[in-house]
Design an enzyme around this catalytic site. Structure first.
Site, short mmCIF file in Angstrom:
data_model
loop_
_atom_site.label_atom_id
_atom_site.label_comp_id
_atom_site.label_asym_id
_atom_site.label_seq_id
_atom_site.Cartn_x
_atom_site.Cartn_y
_atom_site.Cartn_z
N CYS A 159 -6.47 4.35 11.15
CA CYS A 159 -5.27 4.52 10.80
C CYS A 159 -5.00 6.46 11.24
O CYS A 159 -4.14 6.78 11.46
CB CYS A 159 -4.86 4.63 9.65
SG CYS A 159 -4.93 2.66 9.03
N CYS B 52 -0.88 -3.06 13.91
CA CYS B 52 -2.21 -1.26 14.02
C CYS B 52 -3.02 -1.86 14.30
O CYS B 52 -3.67 -0.94 15.02
CB CYS B 52 -1.67 -0.38 12.66
SG CYS B 52 0.16 0.48 12.12
N HIS C 150 -1.63 8.41 12.46
CA HIS C 150 -0.47 8.32 11.96
C HIS C 150 -0.89 9.76 9.92
O HIS C 150 -0.56 9.81 8.63
CB HIS C 150 -0.37 7.52 10.80
CG HIS C 150 0.48 6.34 11.30
ND1 HIS C 150 2.06 6.27 11.14
CD2 HIS C 150 -0.18 5.43 11.43
CE1 HIS C 150 2.10 5.03 12.38
NE2 HIS C 150 1.38 4.55 12.69
N ARG D 266 2.78 -5.70 9.88
CA ARG D 266 3.02 -4.60 10.88
C ARG D 266 1.43 -3.62 10.82
O ARG D 266 1.42 -3.71 11.20
CB ARG D 266 4.23 -3.73 9.89
CG ARG D 266 3.87 -1.95 10.21
CD ARG D 266 4.44 -1.85 11.54
NE ARG D 266 3.21 -2.15 12.85
CZ ARG D 266 3.67 -1.50 13.80
NH1 ARG D 266 4.76 -1.57 14.45
NH2 ARG D 266 2.56 -1.60 14.57
#
Lengths: 264, 103
Positions: free
Chosen positions: A173, A225, A177, A221
């Site tokens: 992630c 991802c 991010h 969501r």
């Protein structure tokens, strides 16, 4: 000749940068324009009627559903989620808690959602219910109970999952991010490792997506991802998805919810 | 039966602003589904807005209008508590009518 090419390439890069900036501005302007008529409201209306409609084998409504603030209390419930629930002995996010309510009150098996398809059947029902619940926490502060040891444990797990690299592209992630100013195509990505970015993300999902006219929950969501990382997609409402939500919400602690959001 | 609209109307300085959010698929008739078959066109063709019983807006919609359309318009007049009725008809003959009071 070579120098000319170099200059042309540099000019193109500069123009590209300026274009990306103005596009981000244009998207922000567009979002502002249509925020007034966020179609998430249509899902919220549907969710409200679903909440009050007797459904499932037990022909019961969800009006006795305990989202942590007591049976039937919807107002402010989402601002305090995910949280630990003593009756199930688990930390649950909104979607997994709704699964519990649907199963215990209405007799609708969790598998109807967990094994279902996005935007269809009971998963679609879940979208509308989520829209209804989160609207009643709009404008409220995110306040997770981080003193709870179970929530702490999920936070640590979520943090590990956030930095855990996997899949054919060795992504985590944090690859997308974990820094400021990153984007996918024209979509700016929030930096989820600091408060501001986490508020922007956690505070605006679930959301209506204008590009595909769909309402997406945080479960949807997160699942997408993982799909975009080309790695194994997590099961609906599984422990890792809840843990990631705890990590995000805890980082956003104190921020104001803008749910349901509106996305490109 | 189509899903309800959300209508909000407010009067300010002699003008009433009406905001309508409709729930409709607005299929253009150009898209294909996963098996390659054409998805039949399905869109709102006509919309009427009334203030009490007087028509204040008559609009023709087409396939280029987005899914779940949002419409906002103003008209002169209107008072608090007056009734606003918005109705639409689509190309399949389906229709929907909802009302709201001016705030």
């Amino acid at each position: 000749m070579r120098k000319t090419l170099g200059m042309a390439a540099l000019a193109a890069v500069l123009a590209g940068g300026a274009q990306a900036q103005s596009t981000a501005d244009e998207i922000a302007k567009y979002r502002e324009m249509i925020a007034d008529g966020n179609p998430a409201e249509l899902f919220e209306m549907e969710g409200e009627s679903l909440w009050k409609t007797p459904r499932g084998p037990k022909k019961a409504t969800l009006e006795q559903c305990d989202l942590g603030q007591g049976p039937g209390v919807v107002d402010g419930a989402f601002a305090r989620m995910p949280r630990y629930f003593a009756d199930t002995g688990r930390v649950q996010d909104l979607e997994s808690r709704l699964l519990t309510c649907m199963e215990t009150l209405q007799g609708i098996p969790a598998s109807a959602v967990v094994d279902g398809d996005w935007n269809k059947g009971e998963r679609k029902t879940m979208d509308a219910l989520a829209a209804y619940v989160v609207t009643h926490s709009r404008g409220q502060k995110i306040q997770l109970d981080l003193a709870n040891p179970q929530t702490r444990r999920m936070y640590e797990l979520g943090k590990r999952a956030f930095y855990y690299r996997s899949g054919p592209m060795d992504f985590s992630c944090s690859t997308c991010h974990g820094e400021d100013g990153k984007r996918i195509r024209l979509q700016d990505l929030p930096n989820l490792t600091h408060k501001e970015g986490a508020i922007a993300a956690w505070g605006s999902w679930p959301a209506y997506r204008v590009s595909n006219s769909q309402f997406w929950t945080m479960q949807h969501r997160l699942n997408d991802c993982f799909r975009q990382q080309r790695t194994a997609e997590p099961e609906f409402a599984s422990e890792v998805t809840v843990a990631l939500s705890v990590y995000m919400a805890a980082t956003a602690q104190g921020g104001v919810l803008q749910t349901p959001g509106l996305k490109r | 039966m189509a899903n309800p609209m959300r209508i909000r109307a407010a009067v300010k300085d002699g003008f009433t602003e009406v905001r309508v959010l409709m729930s409709h698929v607005m299929e253009t008739g150009q898209r294909k589904d996963s098996s390659g078959a054409l998805v039949p066109a399905h869109f709102i063709t006509e919309l009427t807005a009334k203030h009490n019983d007087k028509v204040v807006l008559l609009a023709q919609f087409g396939p280029s209008v987005s899914t779940n359309p949002y419409l906002s318009f103003k008209f002169q007049g209107g008072a608090k508590g007056d009734k606003i009725v918005v109705s639409w008809v689509d190309n399949k003959g389906d229709s929907r009518s909802d009302e709201a009071l001016i705030a």
